[in-house]
Design a protein around this motif. Sequence first.
Motif, short mmCIF file in Angstrom:
data_model
loop_
_atom_site.label_atom_id
_atom_site.label_comp_id
_atom_site.label_asym_id
_atom_site.label_seq_id
_atom_site.Cartn_x
_atom_site.Cartn_y
_atom_site.Cartn_z
N SER A 1 4.80 -18.69 -12.24
CA SER A 1 5.18 -18.54 -10.65
C SER A 1 4.87 -17.28 -9.88
N LEU A 2 4.67 -16.37 -10.73
CA LEU A 2 4.49 -14.95 -9.94
C LEU A 2 3.59 -14.07 -10.83
N VAL A 3 2.47 -13.35 -9.99
CA VAL A 3 1.61 -12.63 -10.69
C VAL A 3 1.60 -11.01 -10.07
N LEU A 4 1.96 -10.33 -10.90
CA LEU A 4 2.14 -8.52 -10.44
C LEU A 4 0.79 -8.03 -11.02
N ALA A 5 0.21 -7.38 -9.92
CA ALA A 5 -1.08 -6.69 -10.11
C ALA A 5 -1.05 -5.51 -9.83
N ASP A 6 -1.15 -4.21 -10.73
CA ASP A 6 -1.00 -3.07 -10.30
C ASP A 6 -2.29 -2.21 -10.45
N GLU A 7 -2.70 -1.71 -9.30
CA GLU A 7 -4.07 -1.23 -9.18
C GLU A 7 -5.22 -2.04 -9.65
N PRO A 8 -5.33 -3.34 -9.65
CA PRO A 8 -6.30 -4.09 -10.34
C PRO A 8 -7.76 -3.67 -10.53
N THR A 9 -8.16 -2.99 -9.09
CA THR A 9 -9.60 -2.53 -9.37
C THR A 9 -9.92 -1.14 -9.23
N GLY A 10 -8.75 -0.28 -9.88
CA GLY A 10 -8.83 1.06 -9.74
C GLY A 10 -9.90 1.65 -10.97
N ARG B 1 -0.56 -10.79 3.52
CA ARG B 1 0.46 -9.76 4.13
C ARG B 1 0.05 -8.47 3.68
N VAL B 2 -0.08 -7.46 4.43
CA VAL B 2 -0.19 -5.90 3.79
C VAL B 2 0.97 -5.21 4.46
N LEU B 3 1.73 -4.55 3.55
CA LEU B 3 2.86 -3.76 3.85
C LEU B 3 2.49 -2.40 3.35
N ARG B 4 3.43 -1.38 3.97
CA ARG B 4 3.12 0.19 3.47
C ARG B 4 4.53 0.50 3.23
N LEU B 5 4.66 1.01 1.88
CA LEU B 5 5.80 1.66 1.35
C LEU B 5 5.95 2.95 2.08
N THR B 6 7.13 3.08 2.47
CA THR B 6 7.48 4.37 3.22
C THR B 6 8.77 4.73 2.51
N ARG B 7 9.12 6.11 3.11
CA ARG B 7 10.53 6.71 2.72
C ARG B 7 11.89 5.79 2.93
N LEU C 1 0.73 -7.24 -4.98
CA LEU C 1 -0.30 -6.61 -5.49
C LEU C 1 0.19 -5.01 -4.87
N VAL C 2 0.04 -4.17 -5.89
CA VAL C 2 0.27 -2.91 -5.19
C VAL C 2 -0.89 -1.82 -5.40
N THR C 3 -1.53 -1.29 -4.18
CA THR C 3 -2.61 -0.59 -4.45
C THR C 3 -2.72 0.75 -3.39
N HIS C 4 -3.44 1.52 -3.57
CA HIS C 4 -3.48 2.64 -2.48
C HIS C 4 -4.73 2.35 -1.41
N SER C 5 -5.69 1.44 -1.67
CA SER C 5 -6.57 0.84 -1.20
C SER C 5 -6.67 -0.18 0.10
N ALA C 6 -7.20 -0.02 1.23
CA ALA C 6 -7.08 -0.98 2.14
C ALA C 6 -8.40 -1.94 1.85
N ALA C 7 -9.07 -1.30 1.18
CA ALA C 7 -10.20 -2.66 0.81
C ALA C 7 -9.65 -3.56 -0.20
N MET D 1 0.75 -1.11 -0.08
CA MET D 1 0.02 -0.23 0.07
C MET D 1 0.92 1.28 -0.06
N GLY D 2 0.13 2.46 -0.41
CA GLY D 2 0.89 3.74 -0.31
C GLY D 2 0.36 4.56 -1.26
N GLU D 3 0.28 5.82 -1.04
CA GLU D 3 -0.17 7.00 -1.65
C GLU D 3 0.21 7.05 -3.22
N SER D 4 -0.40 7.62 -3.81
CA SER D 4 0.07 8.05 -5.36
C SER D 4 1.38 8.87 -5.41
N GLY D 5 2.21 8.28 -5.96
CA GLY D 5 3.70 8.86 -6.02
C GLY D 5 4.73 8.41 -4.78
#
Length: 229
Positions: free
Chosen positions: A160-169, A209-215, A196-202, A36-40
């Motif tokens: 083996s690996l699925v990469l999902a970029d904001e798939p419900t945006g 596991r859910v992780l937050r991307l920080t500085r 999976l990368v997303t800005h949405s907790a839902a 998870m993380g905000e835009s940018g």
Amino acid sequence: MLTLSNVIKRYPGHPPRTVLNGVSLELREGECVAIMGESGSGKSTLLNLAAGLDKPDGGRIVFDGADLAALDDDGATLLRRTRMGFVFQAFHVLPNLSAAQNVALPLWLNGVPAADLTVRVKAALASVGLDDRANTLPRELSGGELQRIAIARALVHRPSLVLADEPTGNLDHDTATRILPLLRDVTRESRAAVLLVTHSAAAAASADRVLRLTRDGLAPYAPPLERTL
């Protein structure tokens, strides 16, 4: 499966802009991790690095024993085509191809024989509940159906690996709440790992596991406390 060790990514500038700083992650077979993380915040950059589409300025990324930064363009392309699947926010289905033809694309690119291709496409469509829409063109499908086509296409070649970029945006709330559990159920059956990368907790709720991307890298996600009167 996928290991990121102290990954750093900078973009040119005066001074250079650090987008990722010391990102470390280990993703295991069959596991779904949501970032998870905000835009940018660098989520898409992280996904591009995991896919071998870009190279880190520091640290190491290893997928299935291969150091992605050490691969040439042909080697990285072959790895993506055969071992990775992609689900995008904008679906990226080809408008002039039927649902079945869109799903078949990875198999065509990998030279799968026609008889096997037909069987696997039919099974992939059935796994997302669209076996009755095989001959339908994208313009006749809803947003939720298009995303299910994208999921079937991402999994048909058994990556083996699925990469999902904001798939419900681009989906409404009700459709989005059905798509992510579907993605999780289908990938569990194939033992594919999911990043999976997303800005949405839902949207992240179905992950293991859910992780937050920080500085300063990745940290466990802590949902905000509810306010009380």
